[in-house]
Design an enzyme around this catalytic site. Structure first.
Site, PDB file in Angstrom:
ATOM      1  N   ASP A  58       0.820  -1.212   0.000  1.00 64.02           N
ATOM      2  CA  ASP A  58       0.000   0.000   0.000  1.00 64.02           C
ATOM      3  C   ASP A  58       0.852   1.259   0.000  1.00 64.02           C
ATOM      4  O   ASP A  58       2.012   1.251   0.418  1.00 64.02           O
ATOM      5  CB  ASP A  58      -0.968   0.014   1.184  1.00 64.02           C
ATOM      6  CG  ASP A  58      -0.264   0.095   2.536  1.00 64.02           C
ATOM      7  OD1 ASP A  58       0.716  -0.653   2.749  1.00 64.02           O
ATOM      8  OD2 ASP A  58      -0.699   0.898   3.393  1.00 64.02           O
TER       9      ASP A  58
ATOM     10  N   GLU B 255       0.049  -1.253   5.697  1.00 61.98           N
ATOM     11  CA  GLU B 255       1.089  -0.803   6.630  1.00 61.98           C
ATOM     12  C   GLU B 255       0.950   0.676   6.931  1.00 61.98           C
ATOM     13  O   GLU B 255       1.162   1.120   8.062  1.00 61.98           O
ATOM     14  CB  GLU B 255       2.468  -1.111   6.051  1.00 61.98           C
ATOM     15  CG  GLU B 255       3.631  -0.900   7.024  1.00 61.98           C
ATOM     16  CD  GLU B 255       4.234   0.498   7.019  1.00 61.98           C
ATOM     17  OE1 GLU B 255       5.106   0.766   7.855  1.00 61.98           O
ATOM     18  OE2 GLU B 255       3.826   1.332   6.172  1.00 61.98           O
TER      19      GLU B 255
END
EC number: 3.4.11.4
Length: 423
Positions: free
Chosen positions: A85, A180
């Site tokens: 991400d 994350e």
């Protein structure tokens, strides 16, 4: 070892950054955005094409894969991990990566927004990259090197190890995680399924840097309850939660204990979101300190400040909810010095000088370490992350690939020494 090898790290990276994988802190789903799985599926398919038969994406967007051992030695299982991400801070939609070959120290003007200029006076790491090939975005988005650089480097290292069986290594696990950037990168990770003994995140910055220490982190949700009445009949009755929130924020220290006034190992109290109405208002804070005990000190300070303000509003009340986010991974890594020592040696074998750093933030490695997988953080080369000025050196990325390969070999070498001593 790498003299005749044609690195494809940059090509991988420039493909990956064009896949929008921005996570969403307001979403409660796992992963927080389904589009993160778009890249996860690409990675699993590419790993399978390399010959890694067990590579797959699970229902939560995690990619698991195994490079089998090619030695008979008893080598600990090592995992290399990055997150797919990108941060919510700037758009990740429509990223157009640009390769600037043979950078010579000039200002880099990004073509889609010429007001965005990368200058070495503002970004001093650029001075170290004269002669390098540099990748930027075009000016309207972030680049996404955090952490698609780590993803590309792990993928390239996997390719190298598979195509160079003369590099002896134990079992290597590959892990790519979602979310994350919103603090949930390990929320649905199956450590038993992963089956690793030690790990390394590829989520650091300057070439040669190695991070074995992070902040310890808590989140605080402050809920202020006011008293609502019709504003036409509010005298002596209305207690406005929004105004109370404003007073609390105005009393936060202005010369200390904030991200904008601290550095190195100084912690802070940081409001990140305000949401509400006059009846009820919520302020979200993040609390950071390298010493875990320092979190409670800051939380007590914040709570006392809230109580001080609410003395003027006896009809109001508040809730103060503390949630643990992660802890300083050094508390775990100090128990396994070989994990950091082997990483230092790998960086040096790659021709770089080791730069030990403390992260003013956290990585998946923080949580992984406390979950039972000691996990320091290796460099990727990423710079100016979470911004439209983000950039990365192709040569730095290739050095990260070399470091991963050397690290796999060092663990195998050290295993042989242990066996000889046992004999």
């Amino acid at each position: 070892m790498f003299q005749n090898y044609s690195f494809k790290t940059a090509e991988r990276f420039m493909r990956y950054v064009q896949v929008d994988t921005q996570s969403d802190p307001q979403s409660q789903s796992i992963p927080s955005t389904e589009k993160q799985k778009d890249l996860s599926r690409i990675l699993a398919e590419e790993l399978q094409q390399m010959g890694i038969k067990d590579a797959h994406v699970d229902e939560f967007g995690y990619v698991y894969a195994t490079i089998p051992a090619n030695t008979n030695k008893n080598v600990p299982v090592i995992c290399f991990c990055s997150h797919v991400d990108t941060a919510p801070d700037a758009s990740g939609t429509g990223v157009k990566p640009i390769l600037h070959q043979q950078y010579q120290g000039q200002d880099i003007v990004l073509p889609d927004d010429k007001s965005i200029v990368l200058r070495s006076t503002e970004l001093p790491y650029l001075k170290k990259l004269v002669g390098h090939d540099i990748i930027t975005a075009s000016g309207t988005t972030l680049l996404g090197s955090d952490d698609k650089a780590g993803v590309a480097e792990i993928m390239e290292a996997a390719h190298y190890l598979i195509t160079h069986p003369e590099i002896k290594h134990g079992i290597i696990k590959i892990l790519f995680t979602p979310d994350e950037e919103v603090g949930r990168g390990t929320a649905k990770l199956n450590l038993d399924k992963l089956g690793a003994t030690f790990g390394y995140t590829l989520d650091g910055g300057e070439a040669g840097s190695l991070e074995d220490e992070t902040f310890s982190a808590d989140a605080v949700k402050l809920i202020i309850h006011g008293v609502i009445t019709h504003p036409g009949d509010a005298k002596g009755k209305l207690v406005n939660a929004l105004k109370i929130a404003g007073e609390i924020l105005s009393l936060l220290p202005k010369d200390r204990l904030s991200p904008e006034t601290t550095e190195k190992k100084e912690g802070f109290i940081h409001p990140i979101r305000v949401d509400g109405l006059s009846e009820k208002c919520t302020i979200d804070f993040i609390i950071r300190d390298f010493v875990t005990e320092g979190l409670q000190e800051k939380e007590l300070l914040l709570q006392e400040l809230v109580k001080q303000v609410l003395k003027s509003y006896p009809k109001s009340s508040f809730e103060f909810i503390v949630t643990e986010q992660y802890r300083n991974m050094k508390e775990v890594l100090d128990q396994y010095p070989e994990v950091v020592q082997n990483a230092k040696e790998a960086i040096e074998r790659s021709g770089l000088t080791v730069k030990m750093e403390s992260i003013r933030g956290g990585t998946d490695g923080s949580r992984l370490s406390f979950m039972g997988l000691p996990c320091p953080n290796l460099f990727t080369g990423m710079q100016a992350i979470h911004s439209k000025k983000e950039f990365i050196s192709v040569q730095d990325m290739n050095k990260a690939v070399e470091t991963i390969v050397h690290l796999a070999g060092i663990w195998e070498e050290k295993a042989s020494l242990i066996l000889e001593q046992d004999i």
